[in-house]
Structure formats: C-alpha cells, structure tokens
Scaffold this active site. Sequence first.
Site, mmCIF file in Angstrom:
data_model
loop_
_atom_site.group_PDB
_atom_site.id
_atom_site.type_symbol
_atom_site.label_atom_id
_atom_site.label_comp_id
_atom_site.label_asym_id
_atom_site.label_seq_id
_atom_site.Cartn_x
_atom_site.Cartn_y
_atom_site.Cartn_z
ATOM 1 N N CYS A 78 37.737 28.866 30.957
ATOM 2 C CA CYS A 78 37.334 29.982 31.824
ATOM 3 C C CYS A 78 37.744 31.319 31.218
ATOM 4 O O CYS A 78 38.921 31.530 30.894
ATOM 5 C CB CYS A 78 37.960 29.846 33.206
ATOM 6 S SG CYS A 78 37.736 31.324 34.216
ATOM 7 N N VAL A 79 36.796 32.224 31.099
ATOM 8 C CA VAL A 79 37.052 33.500 30.428
ATOM 9 C C VAL A 79 38.075 34.354 31.172
ATOM 10 O O VAL A 79 38.995 34.924 30.559
ATOM 11 C CB VAL A 79 35.735 34.285 30.181
ATOM 12 C CG1 VAL A 79 35.014 34.609 31.486
ATOM 13 C CG2 VAL A 79 36.004 35.561 29.408
#
Lengths: 119, 129
Positions: A78-79
């Site tokens: 997840c960024v």
Amino acid sequence: MKIGILVNEGPYTHQASDSAYQFAVAALKAGHKVTRVFFYHDGVYNGSSLTEPPRDDRLIVERWGKLAAQYEVDLVVCVAAALRRGIREQNLAEGFRISGLGQLVEAGIQNDRLVVFGD
Amino acid sequence: MSAEDGDTPGVIKRFLFVNRKAPYGTIYALEALEVVLISAAFDQDVSLAFLDDGVYQVLAGNDPSGIGMKNFSPTYRALDDYDITKLYVERESLQERGLPEDGFVVPVSVVSRAEMAAIMSQQDVVLSF
C-alpha cells in the site's frame, strides 16, 4: 478457488506474516490460485529490500518474492502505508510493487475468498 | 474519487469492516477508515462493525489533543456522504466497558453479539482491523 490475502503486520515482529506465507504455500500446493497478497499497516515492511536478518533465520522478504515469481502472485504494498513508514521504490524488494488501497478492495471483489492475517 | 484500474463493473459484494482496536494508541483504526473510504469508490455494499475496544472509535467526545494526535472522529461523520450508513456496535462490548448505548458521533445500530455473528455470516468479504 481464487484467493486474495491481506497481511497487516510486519515480518519478524509478528506471526501474521509467517502464517500468511505458510497459508499461501499450502493453498497453492493444494491447487488453488493465490492472485494477490496485499500488504498494509506495518505489513508494508514485508517488502523492504533493506531487511537483513541473522544468517540462521528465515528470509521472509526474499521468500515472498520467490513465491511470487514461481506462482505469479501479485505482491502489492500500500502506497500510503508505505510512505508513512519509509518504504518506496528505491528500497522495494524484488517481486513487489507499490499501489493504492483500491487494489485491496479489488482483491475482495475479484477473489472467492479474502483471507486476513493480522493482530 | 474514481476506482483504480481493474475495477470490475457490475459486481457488488457485501463488505464488512470489523474494527476491534481503540482509536488511538495504534494506527489500526485510522488506516482501517482509509480503506473504508476507498471502498466507497467501488460501489460495494459496505457495512462497519465496532466491537471489543473498537467501540471507542465511534464514541462522542474523543479528544486526543493531549497526546499530539489529530482527532479523526469527524471522518466517521463523512461516511454518510459516501452512502455508508450501516454501522453496527456490539452491545456486549459496550457493557463490558461500562459504556452507555448512546452518545455516538454518528447514528449506529447497537446489536447483540449473536446478531453481530449473524451480520458477519451474511457478508461476502470480512476485513478485520
């Protein structure tokens, strides 16, 4: 069966990452398809190329990458969670990619099961 | 907000986000809320459950300014704008903590542990944070 996996804890600190890996291996060997593993919260540390455990310990980051290459599993970090914790493209381990939370929701939609490993 | 690449049009699944942790002290509640907001872009049938220490997330009057944290209670009020209106709080969890069945930041349904189990069994995707 098509399976998605969510990993919410970091490697070595918590059993969740090991359990997720062992579950993935067992599912794949039983003939199921593991389409994507999504790493969230401290789980993003599973994708850090800077990880260097003692020599006699298991290589958690590396074995995810090998599993992905062998079975075409999409490993997504997840960024937003990654940036918070200092994981970015420069120190992302082989086999992983960075993307948005939409990839997690999509894994829920497109798979028969979404299995969560966390605290 | 738009869905990312690979969105599957037409498929609507029942998503339940299970919140089990206190709002402050760990990041689980805040990051869970971020997933919930993203899920709204995918036009899914979304519900939220609050149990164990998760019931503290929707209590009114949280003030974390003393520990240098941003109060994210207002974000729960924004859920209505995303058509996320099914919020369930477990009665036993409230009772075990000596909390009343009112005084929440948003409208919620207080349900028994047995009812919560039934709600969970009706879902397609259950994400626990």
